[in-house]
Design an enzyme around this catalytic site. Structure first.
Site, PDB file in Angstrom:
ATOM      1  N   HIS A  84       0.809  -1.213   0.000  1.00 33.24           N
ATOM      2  CA  HIS A  84       0.000   0.000   0.000  1.00 33.24           C
ATOM      3  C   HIS A  84       0.845   1.267   0.000  1.00 33.24           C
ATOM      4  O   HIS A  84       0.376   2.328   0.379  1.00 33.24           O
ATOM      5  CB  HIS A  84      -0.956  -0.008   1.203  1.00 33.24           C
ATOM      6  CG  HIS A  84      -1.763  -1.267   1.290  1.00 33.24           C
ATOM      7  ND1 HIS A  84      -1.425  -2.298   2.129  1.00 33.24           N
ATOM      8  CD2 HIS A  84      -2.851  -1.686   0.602  1.00 33.24           C
ATOM      9  CE1 HIS A  84      -2.278  -3.290   1.969  1.00 33.24           C
ATOM     10  NE2 HIS A  84      -3.151  -2.955   1.048  1.00 33.24           N
ATOM     11  N   GLY A  85       2.136   1.131  -0.387  1.00 34.68           N
ATOM     12  CA  GLY A  85       2.964   2.308  -0.620  1.00 34.68           C
ATOM     13  C   GLY A  85       3.366   3.094   0.611  1.00 34.68           C
ATOM     14  O   GLY A  85       3.297   4.320   0.613  1.00 34.68           O
TER      15      GLY A  85
END
Lengths: 286, 187, 422
Positions: B152-153
């Site tokens: 999810h970065g």
């Protein structure tokens, strides 16, 4: 309720008798081998009965015997070093248990080079086995396999006979294993009628099923030094190692019996309350 | 035992019913506990196995992943430049200002000194599990040169601190100790 | 027979009841359901058995969270449960002893049914469902005993699966199919685990039918006379039967606890603490105590196929029991001769159990044969003949007469007809 009561009474007695007899079918406790067996004499154990507890000093002595005499052939593979300082056990401190662990070499790996290596034991490790596998153990012991000690005290028994086995429910006698182990260690003798062993390398033992055991008498008077004043006799060694093995096989006995007492007291109170509640409710009907 | 008898002593009857009901509830509660407790980590898992790492073979700038309690732990031999970058960050810039280091007090600020190994500031040891939803971040990636979580970065910096993305906390520092210069024991 | 529910919901409960009348169903079957007021404590074992089924499923499900059905790991995983898992020793001892308690309760339940004639019309289907439950229980218990993968597990599995090899022609093929190999091995252990997990839920399903049938025809009672006046002769299930069942259950749990906490290995075999070894058979193998009577019947017959057939026949005969007993009178209370034969049968069943635990040598073999003969003789000859020839005691006109001490005036034959309509 009079009519119903008499029925309960009569049928109840009869069925209770049937139930007691039904338990007669339970004398299933297998002997180690068919044929002539001598019943091991019952010893007095600190851990028998509803309030029984392991004697920490005895377990420590038993552990000393295991380490000095038995460990070279018999594994204890289900017991971890951390168990030595846990509740209801031999009562070592955590540091003592760690020191015992570090005295043992445990195989670990593979390392970055892909090789297995040995390192000192940690609390989380289990006791290392003296032989890598059963074949190695047999090869080193003239074809006999020294059994693992972890469960032996629960895996050995002898037939109690009728009606003793029924009384055992009430007396909570559960110590066939330790009784047998003690008897085995003290049971080395000359053959009764001067029989010769069926093959060389076997030793006569009064209590071993079939009498001829591959293990020579493993321990003699005075072989293991006791520092707490306990007599250093084979009889005492037998009791101590048997108690230790019972603990190894059933490490949570203290918790089990303690919980049992609380549960039974609760059930007694709850049962009495229910009984009076039931009577109160039914009183309107009768 | 008659109905009339009941009517004259309602409190005693009520007490009996209440006591029986309460005993049933207490019994059920205690009975439920073993069924719940059995799902917690067992004694062997709690015995906290330790992991050992030979750090002598870890080159400067290299990250090594080791397994500890079933999870990855990153052991990073940071370069002087990476340490400088981490030191230059103001605490106020950090989404999570706490050090999350199990070897020091829990309320310590997330300075690089509090994150790195004591007395060996080039060594950073963190649990390699993203504090967002548990993925394993990729080393030396992302906008801050530390880790980038592929799921999810989330971006972590060279001290393993969360800088950008959905993760709420810095990568935790597990209990560890150096023995000499070559051996690292985690746990 | 179903109790007419007095459940009259209002508001949200009524809205729900109009769409799914489940609360009303529970109310009518567990609250308003009329119970003969003269039931004795032997009638509490149905409730106790329901509790035991639930207890076995619950402890079993949590044990399955820690158990590994693989031959090299099964024994160790059970020991891990005993040593490391939180309360693992308690859950495992509850489950292992629970199986024995389940059978103690079911045997009392069955013998209660035999004594009071609970299998007779109109309760034949109720009885047959019960025998089915008993069969499934035996299958479940047998497969469960294999899972710890001790010596008794392994050799019990070997011996029992080999029973099927007695079938002519297809026997060997069937045994190979059961094993998934050429001996009891990993595939066998895996499928036994799967089935051991499945069967209890099938038991639960049949228990549902058993209770449905019970609530449809109504409970038998110690007099064996059907309820005639609901107002005078029955009480609502709740609170009367619930409290009585609860009290009996607590007494039973105390008995159960005694074994779990103080003599947890009394009902087991020491050999099962030795890991399975396919190369060495223990000197004296015996099944769990609850199988011993059937095991004795198996060994009593000198032919392999004959023994297997007789053993299964011993259970099969229970299915046709409602038609073997020709007596018009239900309860043994009014059948003096039947009472005697009942106790002889019970003693013989116990004797068979004891014989099952003995080695297969004389004099046990001869006694086993006689005992086996008597087992079948009781069902196939005594019961049909006795029902036609026995002089019964007068049966009370109604439960109310019996309870309130009314004079029983009618001879047995006179009440038989209305009874059958019950």
């Amino acid at each position: 309720m009079t009519m119903a009561n008499t029925t309960i009474g009569r049928a109840g007695r009869a069925l209770a008798a049937a139930a007691a007899l039904g338990l007669a079918g339970l004398s299933a406790a297998p002997a180690q081998a068919a044929g002539e067996t001598v019943k091991p004499p019952a010893q007095s154990w600190s851990f028998s009965g509803p309030f029984g507890k392991y004697d920490a000093g005895q377990l420590q002595r038993g552990f000393k015997i295991y380490s000095e005499v038995c460990a070279s052939c018999h594994a204890l593979s289900l017991v971890a070093f951390r168990n030595l300082h846990e509740y209801g056990g031999p009562g070592f401190t955590e540091d003592q248990a760690r020191a015992i662990a570090e005295d043992h070499k445990v195989q670990d790996g593979p390392n970055d080079a892909g090789e297995m290596f040995e390192r000192p034991g940690r609390l989380s490790d289990r006791f290392p086995k003296p032989f890598p596998n059963e074949n190695a153990a047999r090869a080193a012991n003239g074809g006999a396999y020294p059994p693992d000690f972890s469960l032996l005290a629960k895996a050995r028994t002898y037939e109690r006979g009728f009606p003793t086995f029924l009384f055992d429910i009430v007396t909570q006698y559960q110590e066939q294993g330790p009784d047998y182990i003690h008897a085995l260690l003290t049971g080395y003798a000359e053959p009764k009628h001067g029989e010769k062993p069926p093959r060389p390398g076997l030793h006569y033992n009064t209590y071993f099923p079939g009498h001829w055991i591959a293990m020579a008498q493993p321990i003699q008077d005075g072989q293991v030094e006791y520092t707490d004043g306990t007599p250093a006799t084979v009889d005492q060694y037998g009791k101590d190692i048997a108690a230790f093995m019972m603990w190894a096989a059933e490490p949570h006995m203290a918790a089990r019996k303690g919980t049992g007492m609380v549960v039974l007291i609760f059930l007694l109170i709850f049962g009495a309350l229910l009984y009076f509640t039931k009577r109160r409710v039914w009183s309107a009907v009768h | 035992m008659s109905a009339i008898h009941d009517a004259t002593e309602p409190t005693r009857r009520d007490f009996l019913y209440l006591a029986t009901g309460a005993a049933a509830a207490v019994g059920a509660g205690f009975l439920a506990w073993p069924f719940i407790a059995q799902m917690n980590p067992d004694a062997s898992a709690l015995a906290l196995a330790t992991s050992e790492v030979d750090v002598s073979q870890i080159a400067e700038g290299q990250v090594v992943t080791v397994r500890w309690r079933g999870k990855p732990v990153f052991v990073w031999n940071r370069t002087a430049k990476q340490v400088e970058e981490a030191k230059a960050v103001e605490i106020g810039q950090l989404p999570d200002p706490l050090a999350r280091n199990e070897n020091i007090e829990p309320d310590a600020p997330a300075t690089d000194v509090n994150r790195a190994a004591k007395g060996k500031e080039n060594w950073l040891v963190v649990v390699g599990v993203c504090t967002h939803l548990g993925c394993v971040p990729t080393s030396q990636q992302g906008e801050f040169g530390g880790w980038l979580c592929p799921c999810h970065g989330s971006h972590y910096d060279t001290a393993g601190r969360i800088r950008k993305g959905p993760a709420p906390e810095n990568l935790p520092v597990p209990p560890f100790a150096f023995e000499g210069d070559t051996k690292l024991t985690i746990g | 027979m179903q109790g007419h529910s007095t459940y009259q919901p209002k508001g949200v409960a009524k809205w729900f009841e109009d769409r799914l009348p489940i609360v009303g169903l529970i109310h009518s079957s567990a609250v308003a359901y009329p119970v003969p007021r003269n039931l004795n404590y032997f009638w509490t074992f149905g409730g106790i058995l329901t509790f035991m089924l639930v207890a076995q499923i619950l402890t079993g499900v949590v044990l399955a969270m820690h158990y590994t059905p693989e031959t090299t790991k099964a024994f160790l995983s059970v020991e891990k449960i005993m040593r490391d898992v939180n309360y693992g020793w308690l859950l495992r001892y509850l489950h292992a002893n629970g199986a024995s308690m389940f059978f103690i309760a079911v045997y009392i339940h069955i013998f209660r049914g035999l004594y009071y004639g609970s299998y007779k019309a109109p309760r034949e289907v109720l009885w047959i469902l019960g025998v089915l439950i008993f069969l499934l229980m035996m299958a479940t218990a047998f497969m469960g005993y294999v899972l710890p993968w001790g010596q008794m597990s392994f050799w019990g599995a070997t011996v029992i699966t080999n029973l099927f090899s007695a079938l002519p022609g297809v026997g060997t093929a069937i045994v190979t199919w059961l094993w998934g190999g050429f001996s009891v091995d990993n595939p066998t252990l895996n499928r036994f685990f799967a089935l051991h997990y499945l069967l209890p839920f099938m038991i639960a399903g049949i228990v549902g039918l058993h209770i449905w049938a019970l609530h449809h025809v109504g409970q038998n009672n110690p007099t064996g006379v059907e309820v005639k006046d609901f107002r005078k002769e029955t009480v609502p299930f709740t609170p009367y039967a619930t409290l009585k069942d609860a009290f009996a259950l607590v007494c039973f749990i105390a008995f159960f606890s005694w074994f779990v906490f103080y003599t947890p290995n009394y009902l087991g075999h020491a050999d099962n603490y030795i890991e399975a070894n396919p190369l060495v058979t223990p000197a004296h193998i015996v099944p769990e105590w609850y199988f011993l009577p059937f095991y004795a019947i198996l060994r009593a017959i000198p032919s392999k196929l004959g023994g297997v057939l007789m053993m299964f026949g011993a259970i099969a005969v229970l299915f046709i029991l409602p038609w073997l007993d020709t007596s018009k009178v239900r309860s043994a209370k009014y059948r003096p001769m039947f009472q005697i034969f009942f106790w002889i049968f019970a003693a013989n069943a116990v004797l068979l159990g004891w014989l099952g635990s003995r080695p297969a040598v004389e004099p046990y073999v001869t006694i086993s044969r006689f005992s086996t003969f008597w087992y079948f003789f009781h069902f196939l000859v005594i019961l049909p003949v006795l029902g036609l020839t026995e002089k019964t005691r007068p049966v009370p006109n109604s439960i109310a007469d019996s309870v309130l001490g009314g004079a029983p005036a009618t001879p047995a034959s006179a009440v038989a007809a209305p009874e059958r309509n019950g």
